[in-house]
Scaffold this motif. Structure first.
Motif, short mmCIF file in Angstrom:
data_model
loop_
_atom_site.label_atom_id
_atom_site.label_comp_id
_atom_site.label_asym_id
_atom_site.label_seq_id
_atom_site.Cartn_x
_atom_site.Cartn_y
_atom_site.Cartn_z
N GLY A 109 -27.33 -21.40 5.68
CA GLY A 109 -25.83 -21.64 5.61
C GLY A 109 -24.93 -21.33 4.41
O GLY A 109 -25.36 -20.94 3.35
N SER A 110 -23.63 -21.64 4.67
CA SER A 110 -22.50 -21.41 3.35
C SER A 110 -22.19 -19.97 3.55
O SER A 110 -22.82 -19.29 4.25
N ALA A 111 -21.15 -19.81 2.68
CA ALA A 111 -20.47 -18.22 2.68
C ALA A 111 -21.49 -17.33 2.26
O ALA A 111 -22.29 -17.77 1.28
N GLY A 137 -24.33 -18.72 6.63
CA GLY A 137 -24.03 -19.65 7.83
C GLY A 137 -22.53 -18.97 8.80
O GLY A 137 -22.36 -19.46 9.58
N TYR A 138 -22.60 -17.57 8.54
CA TYR A 138 -21.57 -17.09 9.44
C TYR A 138 -22.32 -16.02 10.25
O TYR A 138 -22.79 -15.19 9.77
N ALA A 162 -26.81 -25.54 6.04
CA ALA A 162 -25.42 -25.89 5.42
C ALA A 162 -24.36 -25.42 6.26
O ALA A 162 -23.84 -24.33 5.98
N LEU A 163 -24.28 -25.78 7.68
CA LEU A 163 -23.27 -25.20 8.62
C LEU A 163 -22.06 -26.14 8.79
O LEU A 163 -21.31 -25.79 9.56
N GLY A 164 -22.18 -27.07 8.15
CA GLY A 164 -21.21 -28.32 8.64
C GLY A 164 -21.30 -29.00 9.80
O GLY A 164 -22.12 -28.62 10.42
N VAL A 165 -20.73 -30.14 9.86
CA VAL A 165 -20.89 -31.05 10.74
C VAL A 165 -19.90 -30.84 11.91
O VAL A 165 -18.82 -30.53 11.70
N LYS A 167 -21.92 -28.65 13.77
CA LYS A 167 -22.63 -27.61 14.05
C LYS A 167 -24.17 -27.45 13.40
O LYS A 167 -24.83 -27.10 14.34
N GLY A 188 -24.52 -29.98 4.93
CA GLY A 188 -23.08 -29.85 4.74
C GLY A 188 -22.98 -29.19 3.56
O GLY A 188 -23.32 -27.88 3.44
N GLY A 189 -22.18 -29.42 2.74
CA GLY A 189 -21.49 -28.68 1.54
C GLY A 189 -22.59 -28.49 0.30
O GLY A 189 -22.01 -28.07 -0.77
N ARG A 215 -13.30 -36.54 -3.76
CA ARG A 215 -13.24 -35.27 -2.95
C ARG A 215 -11.57 -35.02 -2.49
O ARG A 215 -11.15 -33.78 -2.33
N1 UDP Z 1 -20.23 -23.19 7.12
C1 UDP Z 1 -21.12 -22.40 7.46
N2 UDP Z 1 -20.95 -21.87 8.90
C2 UDP Z 1 -19.80 -22.18 9.67
C3 UDP Z 1 -19.01 -23.35 9.10
C4 UDP Z 1 -19.14 -23.75 7.88
O1 UDP Z 1 -22.13 -21.85 6.90
O2 UDP Z 1 -19.65 -21.58 10.76
C5 UDP Z 1 -20.49 -23.84 5.85
C6 UDP Z 1 -19.27 -23.78 4.75
O3 UDP Z 1 -19.19 -22.40 4.04
C7 UDP Z 1 -19.85 -24.79 3.88
C8 UDP Z 1 -20.49 -25.91 4.73
O4 UDP Z 1 -20.82 -25.28 5.96
O5 UDP Z 1 -20.68 -24.44 2.83
C9 UDP Z 1 -19.71 -27.10 5.22
O6 UDP Z 1 -19.33 -27.98 4.21
P1 UDP Z 1 -18.66 -29.25 4.16
O7 UDP Z 1 -18.42 -29.60 2.88
O8 UDP Z 1 -17.29 -28.86 5.01
O9 UDP Z 1 -19.49 -29.96 4.69
P2 UDP Z 1 -19.46 -31.28 6.08
O10 UDP Z 1 -18.39 -32.24 5.18
O11 UDP Z 1 -19.00 -31.17 7.14
O12 UDP Z 1 -20.96 -32.13 5.58
#
Ligand code: UDP
Length: 242
Positions: A109-111, A137-138, A162-165, A167, A188-189, A215
């Motif tokens: 996950g993450s960029a 995560g893309y 770490a794909l976000g909530v 997902k 998450g992040g 935040r």
């Molecule tokens: N992310 C990802 N794929 C996606 C959408 C998001 O990997 O298709 C990643 C995004 O780069 C970030 C994390 O998911 O690193 C979400 O972070 P956020 O702080 O928004 O987390 P949340 O608040 O959803 O727990």
């Protein structure tokens, strides 16, 4: 102490950080798939209108009280919830245990670029930790079989997603059996913070239960998402009166 507290129809475990780490290690020892979710007000509000997410949370093996809002809600309902168990902190505790006990970690996950930076940071901080694979995560649906194969072939004990909530929770729930990994967690992040891309609030703000304020000030674009917190609080108050 009650094991689980129900906040707006979502069960949240009433545990400390140390207990959460112990349960996570038990899951790893059992060698069959387990899911941990980290609940905050935003996630609970999302689950009010997303029944798939609500079901996943209510069938997860452990739902830790990740946000100050859910701890407040539990206490508002009269439960003595001991502390907040922030997902980021749980991940750090598990990485520290992994370095000592040899648990294998996969970071998904993450960029692009961020996940590799997060891996390097973890390897520096937790000497000897085995990060056995990474994948950003893309991806498209077509990429998924290869991602699943790569994760399986890496044989992790812990999959951090770490794909976000929501997902990450939906992806893990759908693929958990096929992955056959003892422990999967939606984080998450967390990788953004580990990579140094996003900063967490100073400790005094975390202790004063106002990490959400930090935040909001540091990422004002989150204002719409963060409006979930006051809406959550009003709904909890209304639910108690009703
Ligand atoms: N992310 C990802 N794929 C996606 C959408 C998001 O990997 O298709 C990643 C995004 O780069 C970030 C994390 O998911 O690193 C979400 O972070 P956020 O702080 O928004 O987390 P949340 O608040 O959803 O727990």
């Amino acid at each position: 102490m009650t094991d689980k507290v129900t906040v707006l129809d979502i069960g949240i475990h009433n545990i400390t950080m140390t207990e959460a780490v112990n349960r996570a290690e038990n899951f790893i020892a059992k060698k069959v798939p387990h899911l941990i979710a980290t609940a905050n007000a935003e996630m609970v509000m999302m689950a009010q209108t997303d029944s798939e997410l609500a079901t996943i949370l209510n069938t997860a093996d452990l739902v830790v009280p990740d946000g100050a809002g859910v701890v407040w809600a539990a206490r508002h309902h009269g439960y003595t919830m001991p502390e907040r168990v922030a997902g980021y902190d749980l991940v750090q505790r598990l990485l520290a245990e992994a370095a000592v006990k040899g648990y294998r970690i996969y970071m998904f996950g993450s960029a692009p670029g961020i996940v590799e930076q997060a891996k390097q940071a973890a390897e520096q901080k937790y000497q000897g930790v085995q990060i056995v694979g990474t994948r950003n995560g893309y991806f498209t649906a077509q990429d998924e079989p290869a991602i699943i194969e790569h994760i399986k072939a890496s044989k992790p004990d812990i999959l951090l997603a770490a794909l976000g909530v929501p997902k990450q929770e939906k992806w893990l729930h759908k693929n958990l059996a096929a992955l056959n990994i003892p422990l999967a967690i939606g984080v998450g992040g967390s990788f953004d913070v580990m990579a140094g891309n996003v900063k967490r609030a100073p400790l005094w703000m975390q202790h004063a239960n106002i990490e959400w304020l930090y935040r909001l000030l540091s990422q004002p674009q989150r204002i719409i998402r963060m409006s979930a917190l006051p809406r959550f609080m009003l709904k909890v108050i209304a639910a108690k009166k009703g």
